[in-house]
Design an enzyme around this catalytic site. Sequence first.
Site, mmCIF file in Angstrom:
data_model
loop_
_atom_site.group_PDB
_atom_site.id
_atom_site.type_symbol
_atom_site.label_atom_id
_atom_site.label_comp_id
_atom_site.label_asym_id
_atom_site.label_seq_id
_atom_site.Cartn_x
_atom_site.Cartn_y
_atom_site.Cartn_z
ATOM 1 N N HIS A 94 40.013 18.179 45.997
ATOM 2 C CA HIS A 94 40.420 19.389 44.885
ATOM 3 C C HIS A 94 41.009 20.275 45.309
ATOM 4 C CE1 HIS A 94 41.899 20.115 41.240
ATOM 5 N NE2 HIS A 94 41.183 21.692 41.464
ATOM 6 N N GLU A 95 39.297 20.687 45.681
ATOM 7 C CA GLU A 95 39.477 22.688 46.414
ATOM 8 C C GLU A 95 40.255 22.308 47.543
ATOM 9 O OE1 GLU A 95 37.615 24.825 45.027
ATOM 10 O OE2 GLU A 95 37.184 24.055 43.099
ATOM 11 N N SER A 96 40.305 21.495 48.351
ATOM 12 C CA SER A 96 41.473 21.798 49.358
ATOM 13 C C SER A 96 42.844 21.552 49.365
ATOM 14 C CB SER A 96 40.702 21.048 50.357
ATOM 15 O OG SER A 96 40.429 19.831 50.349
#
Length: 222
Positions: A94-96
């Site tokens: 999700h973060e990337s």
Amino acid sequence: PPTPTTTPNAVTSGTGGTISTGSGGMVVSPSYDTAPTPAMLPAATPAPTTPTPATTRPVTSNPSEGESAVRAAAAKYGITDPTELNALLAQVSHESGDYKYLTELGGRKYFDKYEGRKDLGNTQPGDGYKYRGRGYIQLTGRDNYAAFSKFSGIDVVNNPDLVSTPSVGAEAALWFWQKRVKPRVKDFNDVKAVTQVVNGGQNGIADRTQKFQTLMASSTPS
């Protein structure tokens, strides 16, 4: 200087000979009775300069390379429990942006939100932009960069863009997980609890939850 001669379909080889151009046009080129001196020759084209690391910094990466890098780092750090591993993968995915982005997106002004954030260790002017989110878990803030640098021996304080490379970005993600996330989470099935530590809130909770559930389903024997 030599007197140019007009030669159909030919160019000088540099020593008075000719090389066919293969075209139907006329090429005007110098013809030399003797070997030309350096002053008679055209200036050489300068060799291209090698881009500096700052201009070659990858903002995006190959998604399959990214996931492989994170899985390899997880194995290196001894994460073998499927639930914990899937919790980690769901968060970094999700973060990337599904392993595509190694640097937080936004114009320079956008990162003013990090400027002067003492909780991130951003105490010097420009720290907000300099230590913006990078790597697969978006390592953010001078304090986190300094702590990771001390742990890994990689000088990301003076060279923060190193965290935007797949290998260091994955290493930073696992360092953050081991030092910041793992001590604060009792149950890795609890996506909200994991997200709170990683994100500081619940941004993207639906996507994080969906990713975790998909990973768990694919790793559970039928």
